[in-house]
Scaffold this active site. Structure first.
Site, short mmCIF file in Angstrom:
data_model
loop_
_atom_site.label_atom_id
_atom_site.label_comp_id
_atom_site.label_asym_id
_atom_site.label_seq_id
_atom_site.Cartn_x
_atom_site.Cartn_y
_atom_site.Cartn_z
N GLU A 94 0.82 -1.21 0.00
CA GLU A 94 0.00 0.00 0.00
C GLU A 94 0.87 1.27 0.00
O GLU A 94 0.60 2.21 -0.72
CB GLU A 94 -0.89 -0.03 1.25
CG GLU A 94 -1.65 1.24 1.55
CD GLU A 94 -2.87 1.39 0.68
OE1 GLU A 94 -3.21 0.43 -0.03
OE2 GLU A 94 -3.47 2.48 0.71
N ASP A 95 1.90 1.28 0.82
CA ASP A 95 2.63 2.53 1.07
C ASP A 95 4.01 2.65 0.46
O ASP A 95 4.61 3.71 0.52
CB ASP A 95 2.78 2.74 2.60
CG ASP A 95 1.43 2.88 3.29
OD1 ASP A 95 0.45 3.15 2.58
OD2 ASP A 95 1.37 2.72 4.51
#
Ligand code: MN
Length: 736
Positions: A94-95
C-alpha cells in the site's frame, strides 16, 4: 555534535526495534534459529527496508506500527507464522514501492494473497463514507477467502486506535466511528471479547471524552471498595474448593466503560445504579471430560451460600454461542443485598472467551464444535450470495444479526437451531430452507397453532405448516429479523417486481403507440425524470401495477413523438439511421461505426449530432439499437451514471459513405449580401449539403444558424475556417 546526537538516537531506536521484534518471537514461541523465525526475520527486514525514513504522526519510525500489529496478531489473537509475516508486511504494498509480485517471489503465494487482501481492504476504506457499507460487504467477502485477512485488519485497527492520540481531531472522530460501526461488531462476532471491548472503549474515548473520563474515574475510585467486597463474597466458596483440592482461580472483571455507558443510557440510570459493573469469575483447571460436571458443582456450592436469580441463569456450556463462547452464568444475591454476576468456566473455555476462534483452532481436536467458524463463514456466504440484496440492505440485515442476542429452538426431530432474539416462526422456516419460508403458512409451537409472525422463545419446538398457494408479501419484512429471511423475501419480491415490470413495459409500448410517442430511451428517461423514479424499470413496474396509465402520459407535453421536459431544448424528432456497423469487441472493446461485415443497428443521437472524428460512446437502448452520442453531450453523464452497463465504447471506422448532420452557429456585423456570401461559401465546399439556414439581425448585429451534412470533423472544421474568413463574421462555433 548534532550528528552524534542523531547517531545515538538512531542506535536507540534500532535497539528498541530489535527488542520489539524479539518479543514477537517470544510470544509466538519461536526459537531464534527456527526455520520459521528465519522467515519472520526476513519479513521484518523487508518491511524495515521498505518503510525506511518514514515516520508516523507521533514521530516514531513507521516500522514500529507493523511490528506492533504483528505482536497483537501473535499475542492477543494467537495466530502463527504466516499471519505474523503478513502483519509485518501489511502496509508494504500500500505505502511503498514494493509490489505484490515481489512479496510472492519472496514469501510465496499464501502470504502474497493475504497481503493483497489487506491492501485491497485499505483501498476501499480510503474512499468516501458513502461507500462504507459496500466496504463492509467486501470485507466479509474477503473474510471467506482467508479469515486471517480480517484478523490482521482488526489488529491493525486496534493499534491505530491505541495510537490515535497524535491524529487530527476530525480524523480521530472518523476513525473512532468506523471502529464502532464495523470493527467492534466484527471482533465480537469472531469471539474476541477483549478486543471488542477495547475497540469500543477507545472509540468512546475519542467520540465522547467527557463521558469516558467520568466513568473511568468512577471505576478507579470504586476499585478498593470493590476488591474488598469481592474478597468477602468469594471467601466462603474458595475455602470449600481448596479443601476439596480443586485447582481454580478467581478473577473479577469490570464491565467495559462502553458497556457501562450503554447500560446507563439504555436504562437512563446513573453509574451507581449499574449493578453488574463487575462479574466474579471462577476458572477451573480440569480435564475436558470433567468440565461440565465441575462447573455445575461450583454452581451448586455458590448457590448454597447465595440465593440465585432464576431468570438470570445462562447455560452456555450445554449450548455454546455461535461465536464459540462457553460459560455458565448466574446472578446471585449477596448478603448486602447486591446482585452479583458469577461466571463459571474451565481454563479452556476462558481462553476461547478471550481469544475467540484462534483458541478454537488450538483446541480443535478436543472440542465437539470444530466446524463452528466454517459454519459462521458459510452463513455469511449464504447472505452475501443472495445478490439480489444490495449492499445497504445487507449491512442493515447483518447488523441486526450482529447485535441481537440469540435464542435456541428445536426442530420437530429435536435438532437445535440458533436464531437472533425476536425471531419469528417465519424466520425459523427460512432458517430451515428458503422454499419452506416462501410457502410458510404458520407454525405449531409446542403443538399449538400460531401465526407466522409469532415470536419464538428459547426452548420452543417448532413445526412449520406450508401451503403451495402461499407466497411472500412485503409485510413479511416487518416481522422477520434474520438476514437470511429478509434477503430471501427481498429477492422474491424483486423477482416478482421484474415480472410486473415486463408486463408494464408491454403496456407502456402500447400506450406510446397509441399516442405516437417513440419508444426510445430518451422518452423513457424523460418519463423517469417526470415521475421521479430511480430507474426506467420502476416506470415499467408502475405501468404493470396500474399506478400509471395511458391518461397520465396523454397529459404530458410532447412534440414530434418526443416527450418534452421543462428545460429541454426543442428536438427535431428521432431519426433512426440504420447503417452497417461493425462490433469489434476485440482489443479495445470498441464498436466501430462504419463499413464492416456484420450488420448492427445504430442511430446517431439527435441531441448532440456526432459526426466522424468526434469522440463518441455507444449506448444500447431498450430497443437494442445502439445510440451514438458525443462524449461532451449533456445526456451522456446521466446515462453513464444510471445505466453504465449499457454503455459501450465506440469509434468511427475508416471510411464513411454517408453524411452526418452538424450545426454551425455564427455571429458578426450585418452588411448587405452577407447571407448570400455565406450560402456561397457553404455550397462551394465539396460534398457539403445544406439542410437549413436561419438568420436574425438586430441593430446591425446578426446571428445565424446553419445545418449541414458533412462526412467528418475535418470537413466541418474546414468549413468553419472558411466562414470565419468571411468579412464581418466574428465568431463561428459548432452547435454543441
Ligand atoms: Mn497499518
Amino acid at each position: 555534535m548534532e550528528t552524534r546526537e542523531s547517531e545515538t538516537r538512531e542506535q536507540e531506536e534500532r535497539k528498541a526495534l530489535l527488542s520489539e521484534y524479539r518479543k514477537i518471537l517470544r510470544v509466538a514461541n519461536f526459537n531464534k534459529n527456527d526455520e520459521q523465525a528465519r522467515l519472520i526475520r526476513k519479513a521484518f527486514d523487508v518491511a524495515q527496508q521498505a518503510h525506511k525514513g518514514v515516520r508516523r504522526k507521533s514521530g516514531e519510525a513507521y516500522i514500529f506500527h507493523p511490528l506492533a500489529v504483528a505482536r497483537i496478531v501473535a499475542e492477543e489473537i494467537g495466530l502463527g507464522k504466516t499471519a505474523i509475516i503478513c502483519a509485518l508486511l501489511h502496509d508494504v504494498v500500500e505505502d511503498t514501492d514494493l509490489d505484490i509480485d515481489y512479496i510472492e517471489a519472496q514469501f510465496g503465494k499464501k502470504v502474497a494473497d493475504i497481503v493483497d487482501g489487506l491492501t485491497k481492504i485499505e483501498e476501499v476504506f480510503d474512499q468516501s463514507k458513502s461507500l462504507q457499507q459496500e466496504n463492509f460487504r467486501k470485507i466479509l467477502l474477503t473474510l471467506a477467502d482467508d479469515v486471517r485477512v480480517i484478523l490482521i485488519k482488526i489488529a491493525d485497527r486496534l493499534h491505530n486506535m491505541r495510537t490515535l492520540e497524535s491524529m487530527r481531531k476530525d480524523k480521530q472522530l472518523k476513525i473512532a466511528s468506523e471502529t464502532l460501526y464495523i470493527y467492534a461488531p466484527l471482533a465480537h462476532r469472531l469471539g474476541f471479547y477483549n478486543l471488542k471491548s477495547e475497540l469500543e472503549d477507545l472509540s468512546l474515548k475519542y467520540k465522547a471524552p467527557s463521558i469516558y473520563d467520568e466513568i473511568s474515574t468512577k471505576l478507579k475510585k470504586s476499585k478498593a471498595v470493590r476488591s474488598r467486597f469481592i474478597n468477602k463474597f468469594t471467601h466462603p466458596i474458595t475455602k470449600i474448593l481448596e479443601k476439596d483440592g480443586v485447582h481454580f482461580k478467581v478473577e473479577s472483571r469490570t464491565k467495559s466503560i462502553y458497556s457501562i455507558w450503554n447500560k446507563m443510557r439504555k436504562k437512563s440510570i446513573p453509574f451507581e445504579e449499574v449493578y453488574d459493573v463487575f462479574a466474579v469469575r471462577f476458572i477451573l483447571d480440569v480435564p475436558l471430560e470433567n468440565e461440565k460436571a465441575m462447573c455445575w458443582k461450583i454452581y451448586s456450592i455458590i448457590t448454597d451460600f447465595y440465593k440465585p436469580n432464576p431468570d438470570r441463569l445462562r447455560d452456555w456450556i450445554s449450548t455454546p454461542k455461535v461465536n464459540g463462547y462457553e460459560s455458565l452464568h448466574t446472578t446471585v444475591m449477596s448478603p448486602t443485598g447486591k446482585w452479583v454476576e458469577v461466571q463459571i468456566r474451565s481454563k479452556r473455555m476462558d481462553e476461547i472467551a478471550e481469544k475467540g476462534f484462534a483458541a478454537h483452532w488450538k483446541y480443535k481436536e478436543q472440542t465437539h464444535h470444530e466446524g463452528a467458524l466454517d459454519k459462521w463463514i458459510s452463513r455469511i456466504r449464504e447472505i452475501l450470495e443472495e445478490h439480489e440484496t444490495d449492499a445497504i440492505d445487507f449491512v442493515d440485515d447483518f447488523k441486526l444479526n450482529l447485535f441481537a442476542k440469540e435464542i435456541f429452538v428445536f426442530t420437530p426431530k429435536g435438532d437445535i437451531k440458533s436464531l437472533p432474539h425476536n425471531s419469528t416462526a417465519l424466520d425459523f422456516a427460512y432458517e430451515i430452507h428458503t422454499e419452506l419460508g416462501h410457502h410458510c403458512l404458520g407454525a405449531k409451537v409446542d403443538k399449538k397453532l400460531v401465526p407466522l409472525s409469532h415470536k419464538l422463545e428459547s426452548g420452543d419446538q417448532v413445526e412449520i405448516l406450508r401451503s403451495k398457494a402461499q407466497h411472500p408479501i412485503p409485510e413479511w419484512l416487518d416481522f422477520t429479523v434474520t438476514g437470511k429471511a429478509k434477503a430471501a423475501i427481498k429477492a422474491y419480491l424483486k423477482k416478482e417486481k421484474r415480472k410486473k415490470a415486463k408486463a408494464g413495459e408491454k403496456k407502456l409500448r402500447e400506450a406510446f403507440d397509441a399516442l405516437s410517442i417513440y419508444f426510445t430511451d430518451i422518452n423513457l428517461n424523460a418519463l423517469s425524470t417526470i415521475f421521479k423514479t430511480a430507474t426506467v424499470t420502476d416506470i415499467f413496474y408502475r405501468f404493470g401495477t396500474g399506478s400509471l396509465n395511458l391518461t397520465d402520459i396523454e397529459r404530458l407535453p410532447r412534440e414530434n413523438g418526443v416527450l418534452q421536459l421543462k428545460k429541454s431544448r426543442k428536438g427535431n424528432g428521432i431519426k433512426t439511421l440504420e447503417e452497417i456497423v461493425e462490433a469489434t469487441r476485440g482489443k479495445k472493446d470498441a464498436l466501430v461505426i462504419g463499413a464492416g461485415q456484420r450488420k448492427l443497428v445504430y442511430k446517431i443521437a439527435d441531441c448532440c449530432n456526432p459526426i466522424p472524428g468526434d469522440d463518441v460512446v455507444g449506448f444500447v437502448t431498450h430497443e437494442g439499437v445502439i445510440s451514438i452520442h458525443r462524449i461532451s453531450c449533456e445526456n451522456v453523464v446521466p446515462i453513464m451514471s444510471n445505466h453504465g452497463y449499457r454503455v459501450i465504447k465506440a469509434r468511427w471506422g475508416e471510411e464513411q459513405q454517408i453524411a452526418f448532420q452538424a450545426g454551425i452557429e455564427m455571429s458578426g456585423f450585418d452588411r448587405t449580401g452577407m447571407v448570400n456570401e455565406i450560402t456561397k461559401v457553404i455550397s462551394n465546399e465539396m460534398d457539403v449539403e445544406m439542410r437549413s439556414i436561419s438568420f436574425d439581425s438586430t441593430d446591425g448585429v446578426f446571428t445565424g444558424r446553419v445545418l449541414v451534412y458533412v462526412n467528418d470533423t475535418a470537413q466541418l472544421k474546414n468549413l468553419q475556417e472558411k466562414l470565419e474568413a468571411v468579412e464581418g463574421i466574428t465568431k463561428v462555433n459548432r452547435i454543441e
